[in-house]
Design a protein around this motif. Sequence first.
Motif, PDB file in Angstrom:
ATOM      1  N   ILE A 323      39.625  70.793  74.939  1.00 54.47           N
ATOM      2  CA  ILE A 323      40.161  70.618  76.288  1.00 54.47           C
ATOM      3  C   ILE A 323      38.971  70.469  77.220  1.00 54.47           C
ATOM      4  O   ILE A 323      38.112  71.358  77.309  1.00 54.47           O
ATOM      5  CB  ILE A 323      41.024  71.828  76.711  1.00 54.47           C
ATOM      6  CG1 ILE A 323      42.222  71.993  75.766  1.00 54.47           C
ATOM      7  CG2 ILE A 323      41.491  71.667  78.151  1.00 54.47           C
ATOM      8  CD1 ILE A 323      43.025  73.263  76.020  1.00 54.47           C
ATOM      9  N   ILE A 324      38.909  69.337  77.915  1.00 50.57           N
ATOM     10  CA  ILE A 324      37.803  69.053  78.824  1.00 50.57           C
ATOM     11  C   ILE A 324      38.342  69.053  80.258  1.00 50.57           C
ATOM     12  O   ILE A 324      39.256  68.298  80.577  1.00 50.57           O
ATOM     13  CB  ILE A 324      37.149  67.690  78.523  1.00 50.57           C
ATOM     14  CG1 ILE A 324      36.739  67.587  77.038  1.00 50.57           C
ATOM     15  CG2 ILE A 324      35.954  67.459  79.449  1.00 50.57           C
ATOM     16  CD1 ILE A 324      35.732  68.623  76.596  1.00 50.57           C
ATOM     17  N   THR A 325      37.791  69.905  81.108  1.00 46.14           N
ATOM     18  CA  THR A 325      38.223  69.966  82.502  1.00 46.14           C
ATOM     19  C   THR A 325      37.163  69.349  83.411  1.00 46.14           C
ATOM     20  O   THR A 325      35.989  69.236  83.030  1.00 46.14           O
ATOM     21  CB  THR A 325      38.482  71.424  82.936  1.00 46.14           C
ATOM     22  OG1 THR A 325      37.238  72.129  82.970  1.00 46.14           O
ATOM     23  CG2 THR A 325      39.431  72.126  81.964  1.00 46.14           C
ATOM     24  N   ASP A 326      37.599  68.979  84.610  1.00 43.50           N
ATOM     25  CA  ASP A 326      36.646  68.361  85.545  1.00 43.50           C
ATOM     26  C   ASP A 326      36.055  69.382  86.520  1.00 43.50           C
ATOM     27  O   ASP A 326      35.307  69.010  87.426  1.00 43.50           O
ATOM     28  CB  ASP A 326      37.308  67.206  86.307  1.00 43.50           C
ATOM     29  CG  ASP A 326      38.388  67.676  87.270  1.00 43.50           C
ATOM     30  OD1 ASP A 326      38.903  68.812  87.092  1.00 43.50           O
ATOM     31  OD2 ASP A 326      38.741  66.923  88.190  1.00 43.50           O
ATOM     32  N   SER A 327      36.407  70.649  86.342  1.00 40.64           N
ATOM     33  CA  SER A 327      35.829  71.695  87.192  1.00 40.64           C
ATOM     34  C   SER A 327      35.810  73.000  86.427  1.00 40.64           C
ATOM     35  O   SER A 327      36.621  73.228  85.531  1.00 40.64           O
ATOM     36  CB  SER A 327      36.631  71.864  88.485  1.00 40.64           C
ATOM     37  OG  SER A 327      37.887  72.473  88.208  1.00 40.64           O
ATOM     38  N   ASN A 328      34.839  73.846  86.774  1.00 36.44           N
ATOM     39  CA  ASN A 328      34.775  75.161  86.143  1.00 36.44           C
ATOM     40  C   ASN A 328      36.014  75.994  86.479  1.00 36.44           C
ATOM     41  O   ASN A 328      36.479  76.782  85.657  1.00 36.44           O
ATOM     42  CB  ASN A 328      33.511  75.902  86.585  1.00 36.44           C
ATOM     43  CG  ASN A 328      32.247  75.284  85.989  1.00 36.44           C
ATOM     44  OD1 ASN A 328      32.218  74.958  84.806  1.00 36.44           O
ATOM     45  ND2 ASN A 328      31.227  75.110  86.811  1.00 36.44           N
ATOM     46  N   ILE A 382      41.709  66.480  75.062  1.00 39.41           N
ATOM     47  CA  ILE A 382      42.707  66.471  76.139  1.00 39.41           C
ATOM     48  C   ILE A 382      41.923  66.638  77.434  1.00 39.41           C
ATOM     49  O   ILE A 382      41.251  67.656  77.644  1.00 39.41           O
ATOM     50  CB  ILE A 382      43.725  67.617  75.958  1.00 39.41           C
ATOM     51  CG1 ILE A 382      44.537  67.423  74.677  1.00 39.41           C
ATOM     52  CG2 ILE A 382      44.660  67.696  77.172  1.00 39.41           C
ATOM     53  CD1 ILE A 382      45.458  68.574  74.349  1.00 39.41           C
ATOM     54  N   PHE A 383      41.979  65.644  78.283  1.00 41.36           N
ATOM     55  CA  PHE A 383      41.205  65.646  79.524  1.00 41.36           C
ATOM     56  C   PHE A 383      42.085  66.139  80.681  1.00 41.36           C
ATOM     57  O   PHE A 383      43.211  65.673  80.858  1.00 41.36           O
ATOM     58  CB  PHE A 383      40.655  64.253  79.816  1.00 41.36           C
ATOM     59  CG  PHE A 383      39.537  63.850  78.899  1.00 41.36           C
ATOM     60  CD1 PHE A 383      38.211  64.052  79.257  1.00 41.36           C
ATOM     61  CD2 PHE A 383      39.803  63.285  77.656  1.00 41.36           C
ATOM     62  CE1 PHE A 383      37.170  63.681  78.401  1.00 41.36           C
ATOM     63  CE2 PHE A 383      38.772  62.913  76.795  1.00 41.36           C
ATOM     64  CZ  PHE A 383      37.454  63.113  77.167  1.00 41.36           C
ATOM     65  N   VAL A 384      41.509  67.052  81.455  1.00 42.82           N
ATOM     66  CA  VAL A 384      42.273  67.733  82.510  1.00 42.82           C
ATOM     67  C   VAL A 384      41.568  67.514  83.845  1.00 42.82           C
ATOM     68  O   VAL A 384      40.449  68.006  84.052  1.00 42.82           O
ATOM     69  CB  VAL A 384      42.393  69.244  82.201  1.00 42.82           C
ATOM     70  CG1 VAL A 384      43.232  69.941  83.263  1.00 42.82           C
ATOM     71  CG2 VAL A 384      42.986  69.460  80.810  1.00 42.82           C
ATOM     72  N   PHE A 385      42.239  66.783  84.746  1.00 41.32           N
ATOM     73  CA  PHE A 385      41.654  66.461  86.047  1.00 41.32           C
ATOM     74  C   PHE A 385      42.483  67.096  87.162  1.00 41.32           C
ATOM     75  O   PHE A 385      43.650  66.762  87.354  1.00 41.32           O
ATOM     76  CB  PHE A 385      41.599  64.941  86.256  1.00 41.32           C
ATOM     77  CG  PHE A 385      40.718  64.223  85.283  1.00 41.32           C
ATOM     78  CD1 PHE A 385      39.364  64.066  85.543  1.00 41.32           C
ATOM     79  CD2 PHE A 385      41.238  63.717  84.093  1.00 41.32           C
ATOM     80  CE1 PHE A 385      38.541  63.407  84.630  1.00 41.32           C
ATOM     81  CE2 PHE A 385      40.429  63.060  83.188  1.00 41.32           C
ATOM     82  CZ  PHE A 385      39.068  62.906  83.454  1.00 41.32           C
ATOM     83  N   GLY A 386      41.859  68.015  87.891  1.00 41.55           N
ATOM     84  CA  GLY A 386      42.535  68.621  89.036  1.00 41.55           C
ATOM     85  C   GLY A 386      41.730  68.471  90.307  1.00 41.55           C
ATOM     86  O   GLY A 386      42.131  68.942  91.364  1.00 41.55           O
ATOM     87  N   ASN A 387      40.577  67.795  90.183  1.00 40.59           N
ATOM     88  CA  ASN A 387      39.658  67.754  91.316  1.00 40.59           C
ATOM     89  C   ASN A 387      39.181  66.335  91.654  1.00 40.59           C
ATOM     90  O   ASN A 387      39.258  65.913  92.800  1.00 40.59           O
ATOM     91  CB  ASN A 387      38.448  68.645  91.002  1.00 40.59           C
ATOM     92  CG  ASN A 387      37.522  68.801  92.173  1.00 40.59           C
ATOM     93  OD1 ASN A 387      37.964  69.032  93.281  1.00 40.59           O
ATOM     94  ND2 ASN A 387      36.214  68.668  91.924  1.00 40.59           N
ATOM     95  N   ALA A 388      38.730  65.613  90.620  1.00 33.54           N
ATOM     96  CA  ALA A 388      37.979  64.381  90.903  1.00 33.54           C
ATOM     97  C   ALA A 388      38.700  63.133  90.430  1.00 33.54           C
ATOM     98  O   ALA A 388      38.761  62.872  89.219  1.00 33.54           O
ATOM     99  CB  ALA A 388      36.607  64.460  90.228  1.00 33.54           C
ATOM    100  N   PRO A 389      39.226  62.315  91.341  1.00 35.38           N
ATOM    101  CA  PRO A 389      39.870  61.069  90.931  1.00 35.38           C
ATOM    102  C   PRO A 389      38.888  60.087  90.290  1.00 35.38           C
ATOM    103  O   PRO A 389      39.273  59.296  89.424  1.00 35.38           O
ATOM    104  CB  PRO A 389      40.440  60.517  92.227  1.00 35.38           C
ATOM    105  CG  PRO A 389      39.654  61.155  93.311  1.00 35.38           C
ATOM    106  CD  PRO A 389      39.279  62.514  92.799  1.00 35.38           C
ATOM    107  N   THR A 390      37.612  60.140  90.706  1.00 39.24           N
ATOM    108  CA  THR A 390      36.654  59.197  90.109  1.00 39.24           C
ATOM    109  C   THR A 390      36.456  59.475  88.622  1.00 39.24           C
ATOM    110  O   THR A 390      36.254  58.557  87.831  1.00 39.24           O
ATOM    111  CB  THR A 390      35.299  59.266  90.830  1.00 39.24           C
ATOM    112  OG1 THR A 390      34.809  60.619  90.791  1.00 39.24           O
ATOM    113  CG2 THR A 390      35.427  58.812  92.280  1.00 39.24           C
ATOM    114  N   GLY A 391      36.505  60.740  88.251  1.00 42.23           N
ATOM    115  CA  GLY A 391      36.393  61.077  86.835  1.00 42.23           C
ATOM    116  C   GLY A 391      37.583  60.564  86.044  1.00 42.23           C
ATOM    117  O   GLY A 391      37.428  60.018  84.937  1.00 42.23           O
TER     118      GLY A 391
END
Length: 470
Positions: A323-328, A382-391
């Motif tokens: 699981i890869i997140t875009d923020s700590n 599984i990529f998890v984005f809650g912060n950065a739309p560019t990512g």
Amino acid sequence: MSNTIFITGIGPGDLKYLTPQAFNALNRCDVFVGYKLYLQMIAPLTEGKETFSSGMKQETKRAEEAFRLAESGKSVAVVSSGDAGVYGMASLLWEMKMKNNSPIELEVIPGISSMFAAAALLGAPLGHDFCAVSMSDLLTPWETIEKRALAAAMGDFVTAVYNPVSKDRFWQLMRLKEIFLQHRSPHTPVGIARQVGRPEEETSVTTLEQLDASSIDMLSMVIIGNSQTQLFNGKLITPRGYSNKYGVDKSEIKPGRQIMHRSFHQILDEMGDVSNLSPEHLWVALYCIHTSADFSISSLIDVKPGSVDVLHNKLKSSQSPAIITDSNMGAEGIRKGMIDKLGLTVKCYINHEETLALANEKNITRAQAAVHVAIEEHPDAIFVFGNAPTGLMELIRLSRNGHASPTGVIGVPVGFVNVKESKHMLKYGLPNIPQVIIKGGRGGSNLAATIINAILSWDEAENMNPGEGM
């Protein structure tokens, strides 16, 4: 005893339900007064004795005759099915005694209520707070009945429904169903017992959503469970809470999870009619509302059908993806208990040295650079984005170009610039990838993490038991 009326509950049907007290009282009486069917039920006890019977809607006539007979010096039994004090003759006789200041003695002999006999057949549906409501509007205005039904539904009472349907009363039960569906899950268990205590006795179970008046009549008792009632082997069980308080489960159910469990049921009640939501959507919505206290978020959730189930099974498999997140913050929000239990890999590359170097070298955002670094190690994460739309947009571009093959994507970045566009890109650019989106500018790392927690606990959804790993 002469000059006495024994107001006697005879139980729901068979003589086996007659209590010893009732049996002794009836044996002492000179004359029996009652509805024809009820006297037939106790025919062996009325043999050789005077009887007075009448039909439906003639309760006042029977009560008046009972007083007349008692005043003539006789010991009188007025019989009611079930318990005489529950929708029976007891109240009417006491009203008459009070109104006329009658010297006749009244003694109420309790009986086994149809509600309790039906509950016994159906398992243990009355294990916690319960109430009874009659659908008969012959003596009570429907407006009053509806108010009481609403209070029962809002109060989460297990509800026993007397006189649910008759030839002329065919719509009231369905209106009751509508009221309850506004405050209770459509999957709430419902038990139906018909002809209780008689040779034709039968029971069935259904759900609130499937409750149908066409299979019910005046000889039926309907019991609607509360938010805790469970269906097991064709029986309804409403927990009292003993197992949690005193049993072996006490150490297993932590206080935090108990609070979350109660919160979910409260949220579900306040959501009202959720029949238009898929189970996956509803489960994710419950988690998101619990996290944000914002009920409007449910309408913004977009779950690709089957995604929650697919990702849940992948994460619980022996070869679970990272699981890869875009923020700590997103990584920290995923339940450590579940991470440890399943041996999951959860990473955030946003502050890695390679990420910072790549961002400077290519003049891109750290979120974009973090995706490049991540897919080098975990292209199928599984990529998890809650912060950065560019990512998110970078992952979509790389995936479409064959450089990444994500197992799933949680696309809930929050903000203004490129946020909506990134979610449209995900939905239409990677249409075959399992995904959950929160439409518009709403989102955030907390919601991203809670969606992963919802997916991890998907196997607890049917029992409405959230919070594993807390």
